[in-house]
Design a protein around this motif. Structure first.
Motif, short mmCIF file in Angstrom:
data_model
loop_
_atom_site.label_atom_id
_atom_site.label_comp_id
_atom_site.label_asym_id
_atom_site.label_seq_id
_atom_site.Cartn_x
_atom_site.Cartn_y
_atom_site.Cartn_z
N VAL A 60 12.45 -2.00 -1.60
CA VAL A 60 12.04 -1.45 -2.89
C VAL A 60 11.01 -2.37 -3.53
CG1 VAL A 60 12.84 -0.96 -5.22
CG2 VAL A 60 14.14 -0.14 -3.29
N PHE A 63 7.64 -2.04 -1.67
CA PHE A 63 6.89 -0.81 -1.95
C PHE A 63 6.34 -0.82 -3.37
CE2 PHE A 63 9.33 1.79 1.43
CZ PHE A 63 8.54 1.20 2.39
N MET A 64 7.15 -1.36 -4.31
CA MET A 64 6.67 -1.35 -5.69
C MET A 64 5.54 -2.34 -5.91
SD MET A 64 9.97 -0.66 -7.91
CE MET A 64 10.77 0.92 -7.77
N MET A 66 3.21 -2.80 -3.58
CA MET A 66 2.18 -2.38 -2.63
C MET A 66 2.16 -3.24 -1.38
SD MET A 66 -1.06 -1.40 -4.85
CE MET A 66 -0.95 -1.69 -6.56
N ARG A 67 3.32 -3.59 -0.88
CA ARG A 67 3.38 -4.26 0.42
C ARG A 67 4.54 -3.66 1.21
NH1 ARG A 67 7.22 -8.02 -0.29
NH2 ARG A 67 7.81 -8.34 -2.45
N TYR A 68 4.73 -4.14 2.44
CA TYR A 68 5.71 -3.49 3.30
C TYR A 68 7.13 -3.99 3.11
CZ TYR A 68 2.10 -1.27 6.08
OH TYR A 68 1.07 -0.50 6.49
N ASN A 71 9.32 -6.31 7.88
CA ASN A 71 9.01 -5.31 8.90
C ASN A 71 8.86 -5.92 10.28
OD1 ASN A 71 6.65 -6.62 8.55
ND2 ASN A 71 5.37 -4.81 8.44
N ARG A 72 9.41 -7.11 10.50
CA ARG A 72 9.23 -7.77 11.79
C ARG A 72 10.50 -7.76 12.62
NH1 ARG A 72 4.02 -8.18 13.20
NH2 ARG A 72 3.64 -6.70 11.53
N PHE A 318 19.22 1.91 -7.57
CA PHE A 318 17.76 1.98 -7.46
C PHE A 318 17.10 1.76 -8.81
CE2 PHE A 318 13.83 4.39 -7.74
CZ PHE A 318 13.11 3.80 -6.73
N ILE A 319 17.66 2.39 -9.85
CA ILE A 319 17.06 2.22 -11.18
C ILE A 319 17.11 0.75 -11.60
CG2 ILE A 319 17.36 2.74 -13.62
CD1 ILE A 319 18.09 5.49 -12.90
N GLN A 322 14.58 -1.11 -9.85
CA GLN A 322 13.25 -0.84 -10.40
C GLN A 322 13.01 -1.65 -11.67
OE1 GLN A 322 12.45 3.25 -11.16
NE2 GLN A 322 10.26 2.93 -11.32
N PHE A 323 14.05 -1.81 -12.50
CA PHE A 323 13.94 -2.68 -13.67
C PHE A 323 13.44 -4.03 -13.22
CE2 PHE A 323 17.55 -0.80 -16.47
CZ PHE A 323 16.78 0.30 -16.68
N TRP A 325 11.80 -5.06 -10.68
CA TRP A 325 10.45 -5.21 -10.15
C TRP A 325 9.39 -4.62 -11.07
CZ3 TRP A 325 10.51 -8.95 -7.07
CH2 TRP A 325 11.67 -9.20 -6.35
N THR A 326 9.79 -4.18 -12.27
CA THR A 326 8.80 -3.65 -13.19
C THR A 326 8.64 -4.54 -14.42
OG1 THR A 326 9.46 -1.45 -12.52
CG2 THR A 326 8.12 -1.61 -14.48
N PHE B 28 6.16 3.38 -5.51
CA PHE B 28 7.27 3.53 -4.56
C PHE B 28 7.18 4.86 -3.83
CE2 PHE B 28 11.55 4.69 -3.35
CZ PHE B 28 11.93 3.55 -2.69
N ILE B 35 0.00 1.03 -0.02
CA ILE B 35 0.21 -0.31 0.52
C ILE B 35 -1.11 -0.93 0.96
CG2 ILE B 35 1.18 -1.54 2.49
CD1 ILE B 35 3.71 -0.01 2.10
N THR B 37 -1.31 -4.06 2.41
CA THR B 37 -1.11 -5.14 3.38
C THR B 37 -1.93 -4.92 4.64
OG1 THR B 37 1.15 -5.17 2.59
CG2 THR B 37 0.66 -6.49 4.53
#
Ligand code: SF4
Ligand code: SF4
Lengths: 364, 159
Positions: A60, A63-64, A66-68, A71-72, A318-319, A322-323, A325-326, B28, B35, B37
């Protein structure tokens, strides 16, 4: 398929109970075996849950921003959290010289134990509850405020000024936000007329409180979510940890397994808070029912109650994520201003509103 | 009076928080699109750096193996780190006069901070910054580079 539909958690639980009672003649022994089984089940549920929450939080957050996110390791980074756990377990569990060794090692245990205690009255599915105590809501709010003891203990025994400052802040924070949490819980108790978790869930059979209670209940729902985010010390209220100014606050000196326990407690607390919000305001395991539309309600009943519960809980989790990361973090004085000048007066007025509404029957 | 102010603060606060949540909620839900990246070692084949990225100093040569460097040493003076050493020679012109020309343009990549000052200082646009960035080597000596190609000479008409 038919078989699957008839198997539910409650039937499994009562099956095990009956089997135990019939095979073990001594009643006390049967009870204790049952308790041990329940405890093991809880642990088996909680550890994977914390893995999932840890993974979810990173995704979360990613994504918030703008990165992944991870993921490795493993497909879509899903095994990252396992790798991190292995790393934490391998680390040396350091106890600093000068610290109060007994309290230092006890604090993480207290944190985990208190938050596991709160799980007892939560209904995970229809008729599936560890302990349906008749003062469930009171029990929950009483035990969850014990968590501050663990934090104060950790901060005090660490022999480190950052830890102590973090612990003191979290004391002030929890004491203040407890009030708003309590008042918003009370609004549902007023409407239901019962402190028992199962009664509260059953009272929402004709619709969840957040819909039936309209504006006042929505206000208390919002206040509950905000205040309980503060109570579990999550950002934007993470003053006890305050990475920016106190390194890591009360758990600065902890490493390895003991640190992992704090992390575990944090995620269990997140789950508990969301589960309580889901139970009280969104109907817990109760499927989405509208008034007395029998056909519609019947279709909704086909979705298993445990899925309803988990779905609602994860929505609130989730909410809260979101708090985090916002919103930017609050200063100490802003934190107290928010509670004493805004949340508390609003929830007091709101309690009166709910009471009037309950007496006049202005809800659906 | 006080009450209206109070309600207005609450309203403004809630509204701005909701605006923030709307933004992150958009990121999201539109993660696939938003994204930014670059998954670097995986996308090595297709990776293109942006124009202003400064990777190393290079001296472009044209198809006749000619460059634009006059050997004026302005870049050497401009460099704050002593990265550039220019060794000049006297070259015989067709009209019999001798003229200063570049023999070797030595560039120490390990000292360079990619500050771009040499490129700005050059009066004849002989050097520029390249977009390459995979500079790691096992031997430090390999970082010392000669920028003018062997046998290259100055372009016609560059003073
Ligand atoms: S970029 Fe800066 S440090 Fe590098 S060679 Fe040019 S002037 Fe020197
Ligand atoms: S690169 Fe430019 S500044 Fe440097 S010696 Fe050559 S012409 Fe002069």
């Amino acid at each position: 398929m038919n078989l699957l539909l008839t198997i539910s958690f409650s039937s499994v639980a009562s099956g095990i109970h009956n089997w135990l009672v019939s095979t073990i003649p001594n009643e006390l022994l049967a009870k204790s075996v049952e308790m041990v089984i329940a405890g093991i089940c809880l642990l088996l549920f909680l550890v994977p849950l914390c893995f999932i929450l840890g993974y979810m939080e990173r995704k979360v957050a990613g994504f918030m921003q703008m990165r992944y996110g991870p993921n490795r390791v493993g497909p879509y980074g899903s095994l990252q959290i396992v790798a991190d756990t292995v790393k934490l377990v391998m680390k040396e569990g350091l106890t600093p010289t000068g610290s109060d060794k007994f309290l230092f090692n006890l604090a993480p245990v207290i944190m985990v134990v208190t938050c596991m205690l709160v799980l007892a009255p939560i209904a995970f599915a229809k008729d599936f509850q560890i302990w349906d105590i008749n003062i469930g809501v009171l029990y929950v709010s009483a035990i969850s405020s014990l968590a501050v003891i663990g934090i104060l203990m950790a901060g005090w025994s660490s022999y480190n000024k950052y830890s102590l400052l973090g612990a003191m802040r979290s004391g002030a924070q929890i004491v203040s936000y407890e009030l708003s949490v309590g008042l918003s819980l009370i609004s549902i108790v007023i409407l239901t007329g019962s402190l028992k978790m199962s009664d509260i869930v059953m009272s929402q059979e004709t619709g969840w409180w957040i819909i039936r209670g309209h504006i006042p209940v929505i206000i208390s729902f919002v206040i509950f979510v905000i205040a309980s985010t503060a109570e579990i010390n999550r950002a934007p209220f993470d003053l006890a940890e305050a990475e920016q100014e106190l390194t890591a606050g009360f758990h600065t000196e902890y490493a390895g397994m003991k640190f992992a326990m704090f992390l575990l407690a944090e995620y269990i607390n997140l789950f508990i808070v969301s589960a309580i919000a889901a139970t009280l305001f969104l109907g817990g395991w109760m499927p989405f029912h509208i008034g007395h539309w029998q056909e519609f309600n019947h279709i909704m009943d086909f979705v298993p109650s445990s899925l309803w519960f988990l779905g609602k809980t994860f929505f609130i989790i989730f909410i809260i994520m979101q708090f985090r990361w916002t919103f930017p973090r609050l200063r100490v004085d802003q934190l107290l201003t928010l509670e004493w000048k805004y949340l508390l007066p609003i929830s007091m007025v709101n309690t009166i509103l709910v009471t009037v509404m309950a007496i006049m029957g202005w809800h659906f | 009076m006080f009450l209206t102010d109070y309600i207005r603060t609450v309203y403004k606060g809630v509204r701005s928080l909701l605006t923030g949540m709307k933004t992150t909620g958009y990121y999201f839900t539109h993660a696939r699109k938003e994204i930014k990246t670059e998954e670097y070692p995986d996308n090595r084949a297709t990776l293109t750096m942006f124009d202003r990225f400064k990777g190393e100093v290079v001296m472009p040569h044209d198809e006749n193996n000619e460059h634009r460097c006059t050997g004026c040493q302005a870049c050497e003076i401009a460099c704050p780190n002593g990265t550039i050493k220019i060794i000049t020679k006297q070259e015989l012109q067709p009209d019999g006069k001798k003229k200063k020309a570049i023999d070797t343009f030595v560039y120490h990549l390990e000292l360079c901070t990619m500050c771009n000052l040499c490129v700005v200082a050059c009066p004849s646009d002989a050097i520029k910054m390249a977009q390459t960035f995979e500079h790691s080597v096992y031997d430090k000596k390999q970082l010392k580079k000669v920028l003018n190609n062997p046998g290259s000479k100055i372009m016609e008409g560059v003073e």
